[in-house]
Design a protein around this motif. Structure first.
Motif, mmCIF file in Angstrom:
data_model
loop_
_atom_site.group_PDB
_atom_site.id
_atom_site.type_symbol
_atom_site.label_atom_id
_atom_site.label_comp_id
_atom_site.label_asym_id
_atom_site.label_seq_id
_atom_site.Cartn_x
_atom_site.Cartn_y
_atom_site.Cartn_z
ATOM 1 N N TYR A 2 52.382 12.512 37.948
ATOM 2 C CA TYR A 2 52.644 12.788 39.367
ATOM 3 C C TYR A 2 52.716 11.491 40.170
ATOM 4 C CZ TYR A 2 51.885 14.742 44.070
ATOM 5 O OH TYR A 2 51.988 15.067 45.404
ATOM 6 N N VAL A 21 48.518 14.644 33.868
ATOM 7 C CA VAL A 21 49.324 15.190 34.966
ATOM 8 C C VAL A 21 49.264 14.255 36.169
ATOM 9 C CG1 VAL A 21 49.489 17.094 36.627
ATOM 10 C CG2 VAL A 21 49.070 17.582 34.198
ATOM 11 N N CYS A 78 55.044 22.459 44.726
ATOM 12 C CA CYS A 78 54.399 22.911 43.484
ATOM 13 C C CYS A 78 54.410 24.430 43.443
ATOM 14 C CB CYS A 78 52.982 22.366 43.356
ATOM 15 S SG CYS A 78 51.814 23.019 44.558
ATOM 16 N N ILE A 92 46.848 18.692 40.692
ATOM 17 C CA ILE A 92 47.340 17.844 41.795
ATOM 18 C C ILE A 92 46.920 18.351 43.174
ATOM 19 C CG2 ILE A 92 49.334 17.039 40.452
ATOM 20 C CD1 ILE A 92 50.927 18.901 42.613
ATOM 21 N N VAL A 141 56.449 20.121 40.874
ATOM 22 C CA VAL A 141 55.345 20.080 39.918
ATOM 23 C C VAL A 141 55.068 21.505 39.444
ATOM 24 C CG1 VAL A 141 52.956 19.384 39.519
ATOM 25 C CG2 VAL A 141 54.351 18.126 41.177
ATOM 26 N N VAL A 198 57.695 17.099 37.404
ATOM 27 C CA VAL A 198 56.461 16.857 36.655
ATOM 28 C C VAL A 198 56.143 18.150 35.916
ATOM 29 C CG1 VAL A 198 54.014 16.264 36.795
ATOM 30 C CG2 VAL A 198 55.657 15.192 38.365
#
Length: 406
Positions: free
Chosen positions: A380, A376, A294, A405, A395, A321
């Protein structure tokens, strides 16, 4: 008010760019100056480093704090936005401000805030300086919220000013050319205070040189002056520029003050930055097999570097994502994303979150294909379910997407 009630009052009653966008942007520092007068100028009792820039100012601020902590100093760190909890914005030696201090400060001064219609940022800056002064920090790293010239933090006279780089972001507030944005960021350059520039372009360098000359401030271009850096726990490709900026800043800090920082402090500060400051969301690897990465990059310049790094990874399939806020120029950002990925479009749980159906439709214009998800988290979880051990899940698109997340 308890902590939850205090935050609710701060977030909902008063304008805040993070949730409201344009309506929260103030055009002058009158309120902040008024607040500092009222609080008896806590900012005047703190040594500071001021950090502005389009990208990298968060990482740069955390690296500076970590190095100074390694050198044995008591270091305040003010950054924004937060990922999970408001208190992340205000830290001393990596420890968040207490809920009790936040509540006491807001409750004590609430009538003044209401009477003068102070914004979320103005209150938070007042809280920050009051806290750092009372806790007697040796130095505080102060990250600009947005721009520089008109940002609430721009009431300090730091030991060193830092501008990481200039990119086209927040153009509705700061201007739609690199020169105009550079002029806003250069607003933090103060009379005779040295300034370190991380990266520059042919458009921005003359702006910085002119402002530095006007303020009789020594100017240092870190990308030209620093050739070698140290390994860091922050492993994004873009961190090379931030590390050079930090090393040049530390060098200047020692020349203009009595702070003593060794190469060993710098090495350890870089390696221990996450442990020392609790920084998250910068090319953060959440798990392996499938590898999940991420990153909070959310504008053209930041995303370009991150997505280039993503393509250097080896994977069978790439799952992305993606969610964004509604003030981004999608025609600039979406072409940067790879066509060879499976997309999971979602909306960050935020007032400014972009409708994922709009995002999906716009993405289709650039051959980026995928389904829409209600949140989200659901997006995910679907990516995790679809991915095989040799795949990669990325992400991002917004700080708010990453926050959900973590």
């Amino acid at each position: 008010m308890n902590y939850a009630e205090t935050l609710d009052w701060m977030f909902n009653q008063l304008p805040m760019y993070q949730t409201q966008g344009a309506s929260a942007y103030k055009k002058d520092l009158t309120n902040t100056i008024l607040l500092m007068d009222y609080l008896n100028h806590p900012e005047a009792n703190i040594k500071t480093i001021h950090v502005a820039g389009t990208n990298g100012k968060g990482s740069t601020s955390h690296l500076l704090a970590s190095v100074l902590q390694e050198a044995g100093y008591r270091v305040g760190l003010y950054t924004s936005p937060h990922l999970k909890d408001f208190r992340e914005r205000i830290k001393i030696n990596g420890k968040d401000i207490s809920e009790e201090f936040v509540c006491d400060f807001i409750n004590q001064h609430k009538s003044f805030f209401e009477q003068n219609q102070l914004s979320f940022f103005e209150m938070t800056v007042g809280l920050t300086f009051d806290y750092f002064a009372k806790e007697k920090v040796d130095i505080a790293i102060i990250e600009v919220g947005m721009g520089g010239r008109l940002d609430s933090t721009n009431i300090i006279t730091p030991l060193v000013s830092v501008i990481t780089n200039i990119g086209l972001d927040h153009t509705q507030f700061l201007g739609n050319t690199l020169e105009l944005i550079a002029a806003e960021k250069a607003g933090i350059i103060k009379p005779t205070v040295p300034v370190v520039i991380g990266e520059y372009t042919s458009e921005t360098k003359p702006v910085f040189l002119q402002k530095a000359k006007q303020e009789d401030a020594s100017i240092y271009f870190a990308s030209d002056l620093v050739s070698e850096t140290f390994p860091s726990a922050l492993i994004g490709d873009y961190q090379i520029h931030n590390k050079k900026t930090v090393l040049q800043t530390i060098k200047i800090l020692q020349e203009v003050s009595d702070f003593t920082i060794t190469d060993e402090n710098c090495k350890n500060g870089f390696l221990n930055v996450i442990e020392k400051t609790n920084l998250q969301g910068r090319w953060q690897i959440l798990q392996e097999r499938p590898k999940v990465i991420c990153d909070t990059a959310h504008n053209k310049d930041g995303l370009k570097i991150v997505l280039n790094q993503l393509q250097k990874e080896s994977f069978s399939r790439l799952h992305i994502v993606l969610g964004m806020v509604n003030d981004k120029d999608l025609s600039e950002i979406l072409p940067l994303f790879p066509k060879n990925a499976i997309y999971y479009f979602s909306k960050p749980n935020n007032f400014r979150g972009l409708d994922p159906l709009i995002l999906q439709q716009k993405a289709k214009d650039f051959e980026l294909l995928g389904e829409v998800y209600n949140s989200v988290i659901i997006a995910y979880e679907k990516a995790l379910q679809d991915a095989t051990p040799n795949d990669i899940i990325y992400v991002g698109g917004s700080t708010f997407v990453v926050a959900e997340i973590l």
